[in-house]
Scaffold this active site. Structure first.
Site, PDB file in Angstrom:
ATOM      1  N   CYS A  43       0.830  -0.902  -0.558  1.00  0.00           N
ATOM      2  CA  CYS A  43      -0.055  -0.395   0.194  1.00  0.00           C
ATOM      3  C   CYS A  43       0.313   1.264  -0.083  1.00  0.00           C
ATOM      4  CB  CYS A  43      -0.872   0.271   1.204  1.00  0.00           C
ATOM      5  SG  CYS A  43      -1.460   1.235   1.328  1.00  0.00           S
ATOM      6  N   HIS A  99      -4.607  -4.288  -9.675  1.00  0.00           N
ATOM      7  CA  HIS A  99      -4.561  -3.318 -10.434  1.00  0.00           C
ATOM      8  C   HIS A  99      -5.206  -3.607 -11.339  1.00  0.00           C
ATOM      9  CE1 HIS A  99      -3.613  -0.998  -6.959  1.00  0.00           C
ATOM     10  NE2 HIS A  99      -2.406  -1.596  -7.235  1.00  0.00           N
ATOM     11  N   GLU A 101     -10.748   0.419  -3.609  1.00  0.00           N
ATOM     12  CA  GLU A 101     -10.093  -0.848  -3.316  1.00  0.00           C
ATOM     13  C   GLU A 101     -10.408  -1.786  -3.165  1.00  0.00           C
ATOM     14  OE1 GLU A 101      -6.326   0.667  -1.224  1.00  0.00           O
ATOM     15  OE2 GLU A 101      -7.193   2.871  -0.890  1.00  0.00           O
ATOM     16  N   CYS A 108      -5.029   6.001  -3.088  1.00  0.00           N
ATOM     17  CA  CYS A 108      -4.493   4.550  -3.456  1.00  0.00           C
ATOM     18  C   CYS A 108      -2.814   5.128  -3.878  1.00  0.00           C
ATOM     19  CB  CYS A 108      -5.619   4.138  -4.486  1.00  0.00           C
ATOM     20  SG  CYS A 108      -4.506   2.000  -4.550  1.00  0.00           S
ATOM     21  N   GLY A 150      -2.336   2.515  -6.890  1.00  0.00           N
ATOM     22  CA  GLY A 150      -3.134   2.569  -8.042  1.00  0.00           C
ATOM     23  C   GLY A 150      -2.711   3.932  -9.183  1.00  0.00           C
TER      24      GLY A 150
END
Length: 278
Positions: A71, A165, A214, A223, A226
């Site tokens: 993350c 992703h 998410e 994110c 992301g």
């Protein structure tokens, strides 16, 4: 139990430090503590643990109890926590933090007047092979691949930044209906370990809007991985330069996909919200 509530562009976490290993009840603990009505409230729990190959290890448990491999916003928060709490010498502004999905990652702190003003993270090289992201698509790169849901077709580009992703370029990412499409895309059969879903709109070659659903948390204000995946997807589809600002609901991140080492670098803020004791 002492905790610190932190956020990176509104993507918020409960940071816990002191355990020597991930607690056996980490999943249930995350579900309880992340509840915004009956708990502290957060997108996930961040455990800072000892590491044999980095300054610390970071384990992230989502608000639904599942574990995330990586993350980007959490690692910036972890770095600030480590520095602010004196867990490394005050003159040490380059750290390494181990993750289960992306290994040990290098983190550089910008410190001004004794405060961490920004955090730059080497997020590593993106994984583009379809089966390794993972998807069920056996292709070296998955670019503009069609997926149909409820009679609507989306075209996505698949990228792993230590976690998976699918980036979908649309005309209006800000207005994307995350609740309608996010959970259906997250759990689609194309994605064997589920997936994070980004809707993105390129405004300029160096600027894009992005909104995210998410995996394990739902819509969040930001994110980091992301944003990295969006920049990579923008380059792969010929829409973006290798360095750009990605605008999220909670603020902006500067992302660079360096051509010389193939690594993606993310720069952004991290803040302490409050501290408490349970």
């Amino acid at each position: 139990m002492n905790f610190t509530k932190m956020q990176g562009l509104g993507n918020d976490f409960i940071v816990l430090h002191g355990d020597q290993e991930l607690p056996a009840d980490a999943s249930g603990q995350a579900i309880r503590l992340c509840d915004r009505h009956f708990g502290i409230g957060a997108d996930g729990l961040v455990y800072l643990l000892p590491s044999a190959k980095a300054d610390y290890m970071m384990r992230i448990i989502n608000s639904d109890g599942s574990e995330a491999e990586q993350c980007g916003n959490a690692i910036r928060c972890a770095a600030k926590y480590i520095y602010d709490h004196g867990l490394v010498p005050r003159d040490k502004t380059e750290l390494t933090i181990e993750t289960i999905g992306a290994g040990a990652q290098a983190v550089q702190l910008t410190v001004k007047a004794g405060r961490v003003a920004a955090v730059r993270v080497d997020m590593g090289a993106p994984v583009l092979n379809g089966l390794e992201v993972p998807t069920t698509i056996d292709e070296p790169q998955v670019i503009g691949y069609p997926v149909s849901i409820d009679g609507r077709e989306f075209r996505f580009t698949a990228v792993s930044m230590g976690n998976p992703h699918c980036v979908i370029f649309v005309e209006d990412a800000v207005g994307a209906d995350l609740y309608a499409w996010g959970p259906k895309l997250e759990t689609h059969a194309l994605f064997p370990r589920k997936i994070n879903v980004e809707f993105a709109t390129v405004q300029r070659r160096d600027y894009a809007d992005m909104r995210v659903w998410e995996r394990g948390a739902g819509p969040t204000l930001a994110c980091g991985t992301g944003a990295c995946a969006t920049l990579v997807a923008g380059v792969l589809t010929g829409q973006m330069d290798r360095e750009a600002v990605i605008s999220l609901k909670g603020g902006e991140l500067r992302i660079e996909w360096n051509e010389s080492d193939n690594h993606v670098y993310m720069t952004g803020p991290a803040e302490i919200v409050f501290k408490g004791t349970l």
